[in-house]
Design an enzyme around this catalytic site. Structure first.
Site, mmCIF file in Angstrom:
data_model
loop_
_atom_site.group_PDB
_atom_site.id
_atom_site.type_symbol
_atom_site.label_atom_id
_atom_site.label_comp_id
_atom_site.label_asym_id
_atom_site.label_seq_id
_atom_site.Cartn_x
_atom_site.Cartn_y
_atom_site.Cartn_z
ATOM 1 N N ASP A 9 -61.899 -43.416 -3.571
ATOM 2 C CA ASP A 9 -60.623 -43.953 -3.127
ATOM 3 C C ASP A 9 -60.855 -44.513 -1.702
ATOM 4 O O ASP A 9 -61.854 -44.175 -1.065
ATOM 5 C CB ASP A 9 -59.612 -42.797 -3.128
ATOM 6 C CG ASP A 9 -58.292 -43.181 -2.548
ATOM 7 O OD1 ASP A 9 -57.721 -44.189 -2.987
ATOM 8 O OD2 ASP A 9 -57.809 -42.466 -1.636
ATOM 9 N N LEU A 10 -59.953 -45.336 -1.212
ATOM 10 C CA LEU A 10 -60.165 -45.909 0.130
ATOM 11 C C LEU A 10 -59.346 -45.185 1.199
ATOM 12 O O LEU A 10 -59.881 -44.440 2.019
ATOM 13 C CB LEU A 10 -59.815 -47.402 0.124
ATOM 14 C CG LEU A 10 -59.986 -48.104 1.471
ATOM 15 C CD1 LEU A 10 -61.437 -48.203 1.873
ATOM 16 C CD2 LEU A 10 -59.356 -49.491 1.438
ATOM 17 N N ASP A 11 -58.013 -45.403 1.133
ATOM 18 C CA ASP A 11 -57.132 -44.842 2.170
ATOM 19 C C ASP A 11 -57.159 -43.320 2.111
ATOM 20 O O ASP A 11 -56.812 -42.735 1.092
ATOM 21 C CB ASP A 11 -55.679 -45.298 1.944
ATOM 22 C CG ASP A 11 -55.505 -46.797 2.160
ATOM 23 O OD1 ASP A 11 -56.314 -47.377 2.901
ATOM 24 O OD2 ASP A 11 -54.565 -47.371 1.606
ATOM 25 N N THR A 17 -56.284 -44.999 6.907
ATOM 26 C CA THR A 17 -55.280 -46.053 7.058
ATOM 27 C C THR A 17 -53.872 -45.530 6.790
ATOM 28 O O THR A 17 -52.896 -46.250 6.998
ATOM 29 C CB THR A 17 -55.586 -47.244 6.130
ATOM 30 O OG1 THR A 17 -56.173 -46.734 4.948
ATOM 31 C CG2 THR A 17 -56.516 -48.234 6.769
ATOM 32 N N LYS A 45 -48.771 -41.453 -0.528
ATOM 33 C CA LYS A 45 -50.233 -41.606 -0.570
ATOM 34 C C LYS A 45 -50.708 -41.931 -1.979
ATOM 35 O O LYS A 45 -50.327 -41.249 -2.932
ATOM 36 C CB LYS A 45 -50.921 -40.339 -0.058
ATOM 37 C CG LYS A 45 -50.841 -40.223 1.435
ATOM 38 C CD LYS A 45 -51.744 -39.130 1.961
ATOM 39 C CE LYS A 45 -51.655 -39.096 3.480
ATOM 40 N NZ LYS A 45 -52.286 -37.892 4.022
ATOM 41 N N SER A 114 -59.276 -48.094 -5.564
ATOM 42 C CA SER A 114 -58.137 -47.973 -4.627
ATOM 43 C C SER A 114 -56.894 -48.661 -5.160
ATOM 44 O O SER A 114 -56.984 -49.653 -5.875
ATOM 45 C CB SER A 114 -58.545 -48.605 -3.289
ATOM 46 O OG SER A 114 -57.419 -48.812 -2.470
ATOM 47 N N ALA A 115 -55.731 -48.152 -4.770
ATOM 48 C CA ALA A 115 -54.463 -48.786 -5.139
ATOM 49 C C ALA A 115 -54.132 -49.954 -4.212
ATOM 50 O O ALA A 115 -53.231 -50.741 -4.479
ATOM 51 C CB ALA A 115 -53.338 -47.759 -5.074
ATOM 52 N N LYS A 145 -51.924 -45.497 -10.152
ATOM 53 C CA LYS A 145 -52.200 -44.063 -10.217
ATOM 54 C C LYS A 145 -50.836 -43.353 -10.321
ATOM 55 O O LYS A 145 -49.906 -43.807 -9.657
ATOM 56 C CB LYS A 145 -52.925 -43.593 -8.946
ATOM 57 C CG LYS A 145 -54.285 -44.247 -8.708
ATOM 58 C CD LYS A 145 -54.791 -43.928 -7.294
ATOM 59 C CE LYS A 145 -56.063 -44.709 -6.994
ATOM 60 N NZ LYS A 145 -56.559 -44.525 -5.625
ATOM 61 N N GLU A 169 -60.889 -38.337 -4.012
ATOM 62 C CA GLU A 169 -59.490 -38.734 -3.827
ATOM 63 C C GLU A 169 -58.759 -37.846 -2.831
ATOM 64 O O GLU A 169 -59.026 -36.649 -2.773
ATOM 65 C CB GLU A 169 -58.743 -38.589 -5.168
ATOM 66 C CG GLU A 169 -58.406 -39.868 -5.870
ATOM 67 C CD GLU A 169 -57.385 -40.741 -5.157
ATOM 68 O OE1 GLU A 169 -56.722 -40.281 -4.215
ATOM 69 O OE2 GLU A 169 -57.259 -41.914 -5.563
ATOM 70 N N ASP A 170 -57.812 -38.426 -2.083
ATOM 71 C CA ASP A 170 -57.017 -37.609 -1.155
ATOM 72 C C ASP A 170 -55.581 -37.430 -1.635
ATOM 73 O O ASP A 170 -54.820 -36.722 -0.996
ATOM 74 C CB ASP A 170 -56.984 -38.261 0.236
ATOM 75 C CG ASP A 170 -56.144 -39.519 0.243
ATOM 76 O OD1 ASP A 170 -56.313 -40.353 -0.672
ATOM 77 O OD2 ASP A 170 -55.302 -39.673 1.141
#
Ligand code: B16
Ligand code: MG
Length: 218
Positions: A9-11, A17, A45, A114-115, A145, A169-170
């Site tokens: 995942d990114l953020d 971010t 998130k 990522s979303a 997601k 994932e966060d």
């Protein structure tokens, strides 16, 4: 040597971010007379831009026309882009480069999942774009997601079976998406929030290379 698919995942996993999303959503919410707290931000998130605005409007008991909805989304993204414009490699979260380098050394395929529709731009800003074999982001999916679509596309691009993929994932929605894709889910964050994950680490500094080695060889 066996190959697994490693999907990030990114953020909240590669870069923080979330703080910029928070500032932009808070400005928007307060601008239309809706309160917006850090706790509410937690619930956004991993959630797409459209769904996030729908939630904010519901919290404030607001109904608006489609045209205004689109304008608000555009304004939020404009503000968000102004915050991320100044991003550089110093905003990569601790030990992310260490984990990526290890996976590359071990010749393991790596994808982003990522979303965010801004994911590619952010990866370029922090100089990590070249490290990924595949990138799947908010522009590539029709279902957000917790739907597994984003991770299933990533597995397909990496040419690795879903059950041989590992997702970092966060967000709760992201962990649910990874589980629904039949992948190994690794939560990055708090254990009591990410209860549904197969494993949870507070961040990558807690993750030994030996753990990644076990994932590769399982
Ligand atoms: P954008 P991730 C998600 O990214 C964020 O966690 C979420 O807060 C944001 O609303 C969503 O991307 C959409 O982002 O407005 O940039 O398209 O965690 O899935 O990498
Ligand atoms: Mg995230």
């Amino acid at each position: 040597m066996s190959k697994k698919g490693f999907i990030f995942d990114l953020d909240g996993v590669i870069v923080d971010t979330a703080k910029y999303h928070f500032l932009a959503w808070k400005k928007l919410a307060n601008g239309i007379g809706v309160d917006f707290t850090e706790t509410q931000n937690e619930q956004l998130k991993g959630v797409s831009r459209v769904k996030s605005l729908e939630k904010i409007l519901a919290w404030g008991n607001k109904t608006i026309l489609q045209e205004e909805f689109n304008q608000l989304m555009a304004k939020k993204n404009e503000d968000y882009l102004s915050y991320i414009a100044k991003m550089d490699a110093s905003e990569i979260l601790p030990d992310v480069p260490k984990v990526l380098s290890y996976l590359i050394k071990e010749k393991q395929p790596i994808s982003l999942g990522s979303a965010s529709k801004n994911a590619r731009e952010i990866l370029k800003k922090v100089n990590l774009y070249q490290q990924f074999d595949a990138i799947v982001d908010g522009n590539d999916v029709s279902k957000a997601k917790p739907d597994p679509e984003v991770f299933l596309i990533a597995a397909k691009l990496l040419k690795i079976k879903p059950e041989d993929c590992i997702v970092f994932e966060d967000s709760v929605a992201g962990i649910q998406a990874a589980n629904a894709a039949n992948m190994i889910s690794i939560g990055v964050g708090e254990k009591d929030v990410l209860q549904e994950a197969d494993y949870v680490f507070s961040d990558f500094t807690e993750m030994e290379n030996s753990f990644i080695e076990e994932l590769i060889n399982r």
